[in-house]
Design a protein around this motif. Structure first.
Motif, PDB file in Angstrom:
ATOM      1  N   LEU A 221       0.806  -1.213   0.000  1.00  0.00           N
ATOM      2  CA  LEU A 221       0.000   0.000   0.000  1.00  0.00           C
ATOM      3  C   LEU A 221       0.839   1.262   0.000  1.00  0.00           C
ATOM      4  N   LYS A 222       2.082   1.136   0.365  1.00  0.00           N
ATOM      5  CA  LYS A 222       2.962   2.303   0.378  1.00  0.00           C
ATOM      6  C   LYS A 222       3.373   2.693  -1.038  1.00  0.00           C
ATOM      7  N   GLN A 223       3.719   1.705  -1.841  1.00  0.00           N
ATOM      8  CA  GLN A 223       4.255   1.979  -3.170  1.00  0.00           C
ATOM      9  C   GLN A 223       3.199   1.938  -4.269  1.00  0.00           C
ATOM     10  N   SER A 224       2.178   1.121  -4.127  1.00  0.00           N
ATOM     11  CA  SER A 224       1.258   0.837  -5.224  1.00  0.00           C
ATOM     12  C   SER A 224      -0.101   1.498  -5.034  1.00  0.00           C
ATOM     13  N   SER A 225      -0.427   2.451  -5.897  1.00  0.00           N
ATOM     14  CA  SER A 225      -1.749   3.077  -5.843  1.00  0.00           C
ATOM     15  C   SER A 225      -2.861   2.093  -6.163  1.00  0.00           C
ATOM     16  N   PRO A 226      -2.724   1.211  -7.175  1.00  0.00           N
ATOM     17  CA  PRO A 226      -3.784   0.225  -7.410  1.00  0.00           C
ATOM     18  C   PRO A 226      -4.042  -0.672  -6.198  1.00  0.00           C
ATOM     19  N   ASP A 227      -2.978  -1.092  -5.519  1.00  0.00           N
ATOM     20  CA  ASP A 227      -3.165  -1.887  -4.296  1.00  0.00           C
ATOM     21  C   ASP A 227      -3.952  -1.090  -3.258  1.00  0.00           C
ATOM     22  N   ALA A 228      -3.594   0.173  -3.092  1.00  0.00           N
ATOM     23  CA  ALA A 228      -4.249   1.019  -2.095  1.00  0.00           C
ATOM     24  C   ALA A 228      -5.721   1.222  -2.434  1.00  0.00           C
ATOM     25  N   ILE A 229      -6.025   1.462  -3.695  1.00  0.00           N
ATOM     26  CA  ILE A 229      -7.400   1.716  -4.124  1.00  0.00           C
ATOM     27  C   ILE A 229      -8.284   0.497  -3.859  1.00  0.00           C
ATOM     28  N   LEU A 230      -7.834  -0.670  -4.302  1.00  0.00           N
ATOM     29  CA  LEU A 230      -8.648  -1.866  -4.146  1.00  0.00           C
ATOM     30  C   LEU A 230      -8.765  -2.298  -2.684  1.00  0.00           C
ATOM     31  N   THR A 231      -7.679  -2.154  -1.937  1.00  0.00           N
ATOM     32  CA  THR A 231      -7.723  -2.510  -0.518  1.00  0.00           C
ATOM     33  C   THR A 231      -8.683  -1.603   0.232  1.00  0.00           C
ATOM     34  N   ALA A 232      -8.631  -0.315  -0.068  1.00  0.00           N
ATOM     35  CA  ALA A 232      -9.570   0.619   0.567  1.00  0.00           C
ATOM     36  C   ALA A 232     -11.002   0.244   0.229  1.00  0.00           C
ATOM     37  N   ALA A 233     -11.261  -0.106  -1.027  1.00  0.00           N
ATOM     38  CA  ALA A 233     -12.614  -0.469  -1.441  1.00  0.00           C
ATOM     39  C   ALA A 233     -13.109  -1.697  -0.683  1.00  0.00           C
ATOM     40  N   LYS A 234     -12.262  -2.702  -0.574  1.00  0.00           N
ATOM     41  CA  LYS A 234     -12.661  -3.918   0.128  1.00  0.00           C
ATOM     42  C   LYS A 234     -12.925  -3.637   1.601  1.00  0.00           C
ATOM     43  N   PHE A 235     -12.092  -2.789   2.206  1.00  0.00           N
ATOM     44  CA  PHE A 235     -12.273  -2.464   3.617  1.00  0.00           C
ATOM     45  C   PHE A 235     -13.552  -1.647   3.829  1.00  0.00           C
ATOM     46  N   ILE A 236     -13.817  -0.694   2.927  1.00  0.00           N
ATOM     47  CA  ILE A 236     -15.026   0.122   3.044  1.00  0.00           C
ATOM     48  C   ILE A 236     -16.275  -0.744   2.896  1.00  0.00           C
ATOM     49  N   GLN A 237     -16.220  -1.709   1.981  1.00  0.00           N
ATOM     50  CA  GLN A 237     -17.335  -2.646   1.865  1.00  0.00           C
ATOM     51  C   GLN A 237     -17.525  -3.413   3.166  1.00  0.00           C
ATOM     52  N   HIS A 238     -16.416  -3.848   3.762  1.00  0.00           N
ATOM     53  CA  HIS A 238     -16.489  -4.565   5.038  1.00  0.00           C
ATOM     54  C   HIS A 238     -17.135  -3.708   6.128  1.00  0.00           C
ATOM     55  N   LEU A 239     -16.903  -2.408   6.096  1.00  0.00           N
ATOM     56  CA  LEU A 239     -17.486  -1.520   7.100  1.00  0.00           C
ATOM     57  C   LEU A 239     -18.992  -1.357   6.930  1.00  0.00           C
ATOM     58  N   GLY A 240     -19.519  -1.797   5.780  1.00  0.00           N
ATOM     59  CA  GLY A 240     -20.966  -1.785   5.608  1.00  0.00           C
ATOM     60  C   GLY A 240     -21.490  -0.913   4.498  1.00  0.00           C
ATOM     61  N   PHE A 241     -20.631  -0.446   3.602  1.00  0.00           N
ATOM     62  CA  PHE A 241     -21.088   0.420   2.518  1.00  0.00           C
ATOM     63  C   PHE A 241     -22.009  -0.365   1.582  1.00  0.00           C
ATOM     64  N   GLU A 242     -23.194   0.202   1.319  1.00  0.00           N
ATOM     65  CA  GLU A 242     -24.187  -0.440   0.468  1.00  0.00           C
ATOM     66  C   GLU A 242     -24.087   0.091  -0.959  1.00  0.00           C
ATOM     67  N   ARG A 243     -23.953  -0.832  -1.887  1.00  0.00           N
ATOM     68  CA  ARG A 243     -23.826  -0.485  -3.301  1.00  0.00           C
ATOM     69  C   ARG A 243     -25.034   0.328  -3.784  1.00  0.00           C
ATOM     70  N   GLY A 244     -24.745   1.376  -4.551  1.00  0.00           N
ATOM     71  CA  GLY A 244     -25.798   2.137  -5.208  1.00  0.00           C
ATOM     72  C   GLY A 244     -26.547   3.108  -4.332  1.00  0.00           C
ATOM     73  N   GLN A 245     -26.141   3.249  -3.077  1.00  0.00           N
ATOM     74  CA  GLN A 245     -26.819   4.175  -2.173  1.00  0.00           C
ATOM     75  C   GLN A 245     -25.951   5.401  -1.903  1.00  0.00           C
ATOM     76  N   PRO A 246     -26.576   6.546  -1.647  1.00  0.00           N
ATOM     77  CA  PRO A 246     -25.814   7.754  -1.324  1.00  0.00           C
ATOM     78  C   PRO A 246     -25.253   7.677   0.084  1.00  0.00           C
ATOM     79  N   TRP A 247     -24.405   8.631   0.426  1.00  0.00           N
ATOM     80  CA  TRP A 247     -23.862   8.709   1.784  1.00  0.00           C
ATOM     81  C   TRP A 247     -24.131  10.072   2.400  1.00  0.00           C
ATOM     82  N   LEU A 248     -24.113  11.115   1.597  1.00  0.00           N
ATOM     83  CA  LEU A 248     -24.344  12.463   2.107  1.00  0.00           C
ATOM     84  C   LEU A 248     -24.942  13.288   0.976  1.00  0.00           C
TER      85      LEU A 248
END
Length: 406
Positions: A221-248
């Motif tokens: 995650l330090k060197q690779s932006s693609p790694d960081a992007i996908l890892t963040a997405a997977k973690f955010i999904q784990h936190l409960g983000f619902e596909r297709g819904q707004p947040w604010l």
């Protein structure tokens, strides 16, 4: 990410402004902190961690490599003991962080890594703007990741007896990262509390949610932006983000609202707010069936938003209300929203005045937590109750008028 104890290390580096919240509280899914030995001779302590790591499946060779040259870092302890508090208003902080330059760079990054963002949204349901806003807020797109040796930071915080149950598992996960060839313990640097990389994650969450976005067989995650992007997405999904819904969603509010119903944790649906005269600035009322909290960071005269269920993931990322609201707003801007209407908020309170208000609220029987001069969630709820009792608009904003009335 997922902070509640340590300060926002990357933002502290960017702005010399540590925030309330903390990376130290990250735990693997379903895991409960267990008592962990701490203190004493460092060599004996590390030998104990090695024994636990090997029992958990790590190799003794990787543990020896991870701990070769390990030492206590007094600067880490100093940071841990001197965490600052976050006292900027929403307007002050959001205008500082959601700058035009950052918006421009963010849009460039979204275009540059369009394929990676498309994969992230397809696999995890997280829009590019949400990920990019966190990327910007955490490290300025990787430009400011911290200069503390990660291994030494985690050794220091694990050996220290304040919160070993939180940091020792991170140290064991760091050994696993070394074993995978994803981290060089001698040279890897990051934030003082052990967060690593462009989206600032702790080793345990990297092990659990790490994604190889560039196909090199590693999660870096330090060197690779693609790694960081996908890892963040997977973690955010784990936190409960619902596909297709707004947040604010930014809204305008009439003067005659039942403001006592505003704030996080309400039970109204967005459509109920719309029926009361709350109007989305973008005109979109399609999500009226979702729960929607009316969020007024600086009271009814300042910016106003409907926070949908997806907003909860921001509170999991960071407990600071001002940080989370700013990050969520940043995500909407990167997703096409217009700049918010600043309004003309009523004058707020200086830190000493806020402490005086908290003391008064506490004496009236309200639980405001620590008397710290911060307009946190407990203080906002107490303010609303007193505003309602006094016949004032109960918008949760601390003003001199309220302080005088109490």
């Amino acid at each position: 990410m997922h902070r509640s104890l340590a300060s926002r290390s990357a933002l502290a580096l960017l702005f010399a402004l540590p925030l309330a919240g903390g990376a130290a509280a990250q735990q693997a899914p379903g895991a409960a902190p267990a008592a962990a030995p701490c203190g004493g001779d460092l060599s004996a302590f590390l030998e104990g961690v090695k024994k636990d790591a090997v029992a958990a499946g790590a190799s003794a060779v990787a543990a020896d490599e991870a701990f070769a040259g390990a030492e206590i870092d007094p600067k880490v302890l100093s940071r841990d003991r001197a965490q600052g508090v976050f006292k900027q208003t929403f307007l002050e902080f959001s205008q500082r962080t959601v700058s035009q330059a950052r918006l421009d760079i963010g849009r460039q990054k979204m275009k540059q890594y369009a394929d990676v963002f498309a994969r992230a949204e397809q696999e995890f349901g997280v829009p590019p703007g949400v990920i990019t806003a966190f990327w910007a807020m955490e490290t300025d797109f990787g430009a400011v990741q911290g200069d503390f040796n990660t291994r030494n930071a985690l050794v220091t915080l694990s050996h220290d007896c304040r919160r070993p149950e939180l940091f020792r598992p991170q140290l064991i996960s760091l050994i696993e990262m070394v074993q995978h060839g994803d981290l060089d313990p001698a040279t890897n640097t990051g934030a003082w509390a052990g967060e690593i990389g462009q989206v600032q994650m702790l080793p345990r969450d990297i092990i659990a949610y790490g994604m190889d976005g560039d196909g090199d067989g590693h999660v870096r995650l330090k060197q690779s932006s693609p790694d960081a992007i996908l890892t963040a997405a997977k973690f955010i999904q784990h936190l409960g983000f619902e596909r297709g819904q707004p947040w604010l969603q930014e809204v305008t509010v009439p003067d005659n609202l039942p403001f006592e119903k505003s704030g996080l944790g309400g039970t109204m649906k967005a459509a109920e707010w719309f029926a009361l005269g709350v109007k989305p600035r973008d005109g979109n009322t399609a999500f009226g069936n979702l729960e929607g909290d009316l969020v007024l960071p600086q009271g009814r005269m300042g910016p106003a938003f409907i926070a949908y269920p997806n907003f909860k993931i921001y509170l999991e990322w960071n407990k600071s209300f001002i940080y989370t609201t700013s990050a969520a707003y940043f995500g909407t801007r990167l997703s096409g929203a217009e700049p918010y209407l600043k309004g003309v908020p009523e004058q707020g309170l200086a830190s000493d005045q806020m402490k005086a208000l908290q003391t008064k609220l506490q004496s009236l029987g309200h639980d405001v937590g620590e008397i710290d001069g911060i307009l946190g969630s407990g203080t906002r709820v107490a303010i609303q109750k007193e505003q309602q009792r006094l016949g004032m608009p109960a918008d949760g904003w601390a003003t001199p008028a309220l302080l005088d009335a109490l």
